[in-house]
Write a protein that holds these residues in place. Sequence first.
Motif, PDB file in Angstrom:
ATOM      1  N   LEU A 203      -2.173 141.077  71.876  1.00  0.00           N
ATOM      2  CA  LEU A 203      -2.745 141.493  70.596  1.00  0.00           C
ATOM      3  C   LEU A 203      -2.976 140.284  69.689  1.00  0.00           C
ATOM      4  N   VAL A 204      -1.970 139.421  69.577  1.00  0.00           N
ATOM      5  CA  VAL A 204      -2.107 138.232  68.736  1.00  0.00           C
ATOM      6  C   VAL A 204      -3.223 137.331  69.261  1.00  0.00           C
ATOM      7  N   GLY A 205      -3.289 137.156  70.568  1.00  0.00           N
ATOM      8  CA  GLY A 205      -4.341 136.327  71.146  1.00  0.00           C
ATOM      9  C   GLY A 205      -5.729 136.896  70.884  1.00  0.00           C
ATOM     10  N   GLU A 206      -5.860 138.213  71.022  1.00  0.00           N
ATOM     11  CA  GLU A 206      -7.161 138.845  70.767  1.00  0.00           C
ATOM     12  C   GLU A 206      -7.599 138.658  69.315  1.00  0.00           C
ATOM     13  N   LEU A 207      -6.674 138.906  68.382  1.00  0.00           N
ATOM     14  CA  LEU A 207      -7.021 138.779  66.971  1.00  0.00           C
ATOM     15  C   LEU A 207      -7.310 137.326  66.594  1.00  0.00           C
ATOM     16  N   THR A 208      -6.591 136.398  67.197  1.00  0.00           N
ATOM     17  CA  THR A 208      -6.843 134.984  66.931  1.00  0.00           C
ATOM     18  C   THR A 208      -8.240 134.577  67.383  1.00  0.00           C
ATOM     19  N   MET A 209      -8.677 135.114  68.524  1.00  0.00           N
ATOM     20  CA  MET A 209      -9.997 134.760  69.054  1.00  0.00           C
ATOM     21  C   MET A 209     -11.123 135.462  68.295  1.00  0.00           C
ATOM     22  N   ARG A 210     -10.882 136.681  67.833  1.00  0.00           N
ATOM     23  CA  ARG A 210     -11.970 137.483  67.271  1.00  0.00           C
ATOM     24  C   ARG A 210     -12.058 137.442  65.749  1.00  0.00           C
ATOM     25  N   SER A 211     -11.001 136.965  65.083  1.00  0.00           N
ATOM     26  CA  SER A 211     -10.997 136.943  63.615  1.00  0.00           C
ATOM     27  C   SER A 211     -10.558 135.570  63.130  1.00  0.00           C
ATOM     28  N   ALA A 212     -11.481 134.842  62.515  1.00  0.00           N
ATOM     29  CA  ALA A 212     -11.123 133.533  61.961  1.00  0.00           C
ATOM     30  C   ALA A 212     -10.123 133.689  60.822  1.00  0.00           C
ATOM     31  N   GLU A 213     -10.209 134.791  60.089  1.00  0.00           N
ATOM     32  CA  GLU A 213      -9.270 135.017  58.983  1.00  0.00           C
ATOM     33  C   GLU A 213      -7.860 135.231  59.513  1.00  0.00           C
ATOM     34  N   PHE A 214      -7.749 136.022  60.579  1.00  0.00           N
ATOM     35  CA  PHE A 214      -6.433 136.217  61.184  1.00  0.00           C
ATOM     36  C   PHE A 214      -5.891 134.889  61.705  1.00  0.00           C
ATOM     37  N   ALA A 215      -6.724 134.110  62.397  1.00  0.00           N
ATOM     38  CA  ALA A 215      -6.263 132.848  62.970  1.00  0.00           C
ATOM     39  C   ALA A 215      -5.746 131.903  61.895  1.00  0.00           C
ATOM     40  N   ALA A 216      -6.439 131.841  60.756  1.00  0.00           N
ATOM     41  CA  ALA A 216      -6.006 130.952  59.674  1.00  0.00           C
ATOM     42  C   ALA A 216      -4.677 131.411  59.093  1.00  0.00           C
ATOM     43  N   LEU A 217      -4.531 132.712  58.888  1.00  0.00           N
ATOM     44  CA  LEU A 217      -3.276 133.232  58.335  1.00  0.00           C
ATOM     45  C   LEU A 217      -2.129 133.057  59.331  1.00  0.00           C
ATOM     46  N   TRP A 218      -2.386 133.317  60.598  1.00  0.00           N
ATOM     47  CA  TRP A 218      -1.341 133.211  61.621  1.00  0.00           C
ATOM     48  C   TRP A 218      -0.825 131.782  61.724  1.00  0.00           C
ATOM     49  N   SER A 219      -1.714 130.801  61.618  1.00  0.00           N
ATOM     50  CA  SER A 219      -1.311 129.405  61.746  1.00  0.00           C
ATOM     51  C   SER A 219      -0.449 128.944  60.580  1.00  0.00           C
ATOM     52  N   ALA A 220      -0.505 129.659  59.450  1.00  0.00           N
ATOM     53  CA  ALA A 220       0.317 129.305  58.290  1.00  0.00           C
ATOM     54  C   ALA A 220       1.733 129.866  58.382  1.00  0.00           C
ATOM     55  N   HIS A 221       2.018 130.678  59.389  1.00  0.00           N
ATOM     56  CA  HIS A 221       3.346 131.248  59.630  1.00  0.00           C
ATOM     57  C   HIS A 221       3.901 132.005  58.415  1.00  0.00           C
ATOM     58  N   PRO A 222       3.131 132.943  57.838  1.00  0.00           N
ATOM     59  CA  PRO A 222       3.723 133.762  56.774  1.00  0.00           C
ATOM     60  C   PRO A 222       4.771 134.692  57.354  1.00  0.00           C
ATOM     61  N   VAL A 223       5.843 134.903  56.627  1.00  0.00           N
ATOM     62  CA  VAL A 223       6.915 135.802  57.067  1.00  0.00           C
ATOM     63  C   VAL A 223       7.343 136.623  55.860  1.00  0.00           C
ATOM     64  N   ARG A 224       7.265 137.943  55.991  1.00  0.00           N
ATOM     65  CA  ARG A 224       7.633 138.784  54.864  1.00  0.00           C
ATOM     66  C   ARG A 224       7.912 140.196  55.358  1.00  0.00           C
ATOM     67  N   ARG A 225       8.977 140.780  54.852  1.00  0.00           N
ATOM     68  CA  ARG A 225       9.225 142.191  55.138  1.00  0.00           C
ATOM     69  C   ARG A 225       8.302 143.038  54.264  1.00  0.00           C
ATOM     70  N   CYS A 226       7.583 143.924  54.897  1.00  0.00           N
ATOM     71  CA  CYS A 226       6.617 144.757  54.176  1.00  0.00           C
ATOM     72  C   CYS A 226       7.132 146.188  54.151  1.00  0.00           C
ATOM     73  N   ALA A 227       8.054 146.474  53.248  1.00  0.00           N
ATOM     74  CA  ALA A 227       8.704 147.779  53.215  1.00  0.00           C
ATOM     75  C   ALA A 227       8.096 148.729  52.193  1.00  0.00           C
ATOM     76  N   ARG A 228       7.434 148.199  51.186  1.00  0.00           N
ATOM     77  CA  ARG A 228       6.851 149.068  50.159  1.00  0.00           C
ATOM     78  C   ARG A 228       5.738 148.327  49.433  1.00  0.00           C
ATOM     79  N   HIS A 229       4.733 149.074  49.011  1.00  0.00           N
ATOM     80  CA  HIS A 229       3.615 148.486  48.301  1.00  0.00           C
ATOM     81  C   HIS A 229       3.023 149.507  47.340  1.00  0.00           C
ATOM     82  N   THR A 230       2.266 149.019  46.385  1.00  0.00           N
ATOM     83  CA  THR A 230       1.361 149.838  45.588  1.00  0.00           C
ATOM     84  C   THR A 230      -0.012 149.201  45.720  1.00  0.00           C
ATOM     85  N   ARG A 231      -0.966 149.957  46.277  1.00  0.00           N
ATOM     86  CA  ARG A 231      -2.283 149.384  46.551  1.00  0.00           C
ATOM     87  C   ARG A 231      -3.376 150.323  46.024  1.00  0.00           C
ATOM     88  N   GLU A 232      -4.514 149.713  45.786  1.00  0.00           N
ATOM     89  CA  GLU A 232      -5.694 150.465  45.371  1.00  0.00           C
ATOM     90  C   GLU A 232      -6.654 150.598  46.550  1.00  0.00           C
TER      91      GLU A 232
END
Length: 296
Positions: A203-232
């Motif tokens: 899955l990670v390999g596919e998204l890295t190849m098909r999405s430049a945005e995903f590849a850029a974010l993945w290379s930055a190594h963000p790490v965060r627990r996503c337990a709750r949000h408020t979104r529009e």
Amino acid sequence: MQQRPELGEFLRSRRARVRPDDIGLATYGGRRRVPGLRREELAQLAGISVGYYTRLEQGQSPNASDAVLAAIARVLRLDEAERAHLHALARPAPRARRRVAPERLRPAVQLMIDSLTDVPALVLGRRTDVLAWNPLAHALLAGHLDRDSVRHPHTRPNWARLFFLDPHLRELVTDWPGKARDTVADLRLIAGRHPDDPRLAELVGELTMRSAEFAALWSAHPVRRCARHTREYRHPVVGPLTLNDELLTLPDDEGQRLVVFTVAPGSASQAALRLLADLVADAQPAPTPRAAPAPR
């Protein structure tokens, strides 16, 4: 000895973001060849040898103690989620090689999802596959997809794949860049816990190849627990909504999470969600009447 490149990449990304003057380290002027801390500086501040830290960053020290990892985390100013990720990368639990089987949803969890008729709810698998959703969650997030696709392992939508590759999701979420960062940060944590999962790696390999945005974010190594949000959201049928979501871990189901969406009482978003629920109810096929018993 098996090397773990993810550990070195994570440590280097965190070294790069720590400025020496932020932690009171004298630089004595001059041009620095690397952003952030050098290996030698980090090792000195953490109280370990440069050679040991270098081996750790190269994935060649599988027995790092809690004290060493805590010292490194302190110098790098890691938060709780990043500390847990560091431990998962530095000392992965040994796993026996096993056949990769499709994830299954417990019948009781399916019953729970089906009983939640007034709020959107879905279940994500450990690879962010959508294992189940109620009609309202389907209409809210992916009404353009077949509702029954979640019932079959080979047709199940994957939330991370949908979010980066499906134009509908890009239009649906108002703050798409923020949600994209959260999605990758969550997937990084999952990958750290399951380093030997081949389907997750695919899955990670596919998204890295098909999405430049995903590849850029993945290379930055963000790490965060996503337990709750408020979104529009900008729903194509009922218009704008502001929704809260809670991700609840199912303790008896490895890596599976229940996601429930709610709205503020009396808000315009509540009215819009009720309208969507009415439209879903109207679209439901009428139950087939049971035949009357034959007279005796």
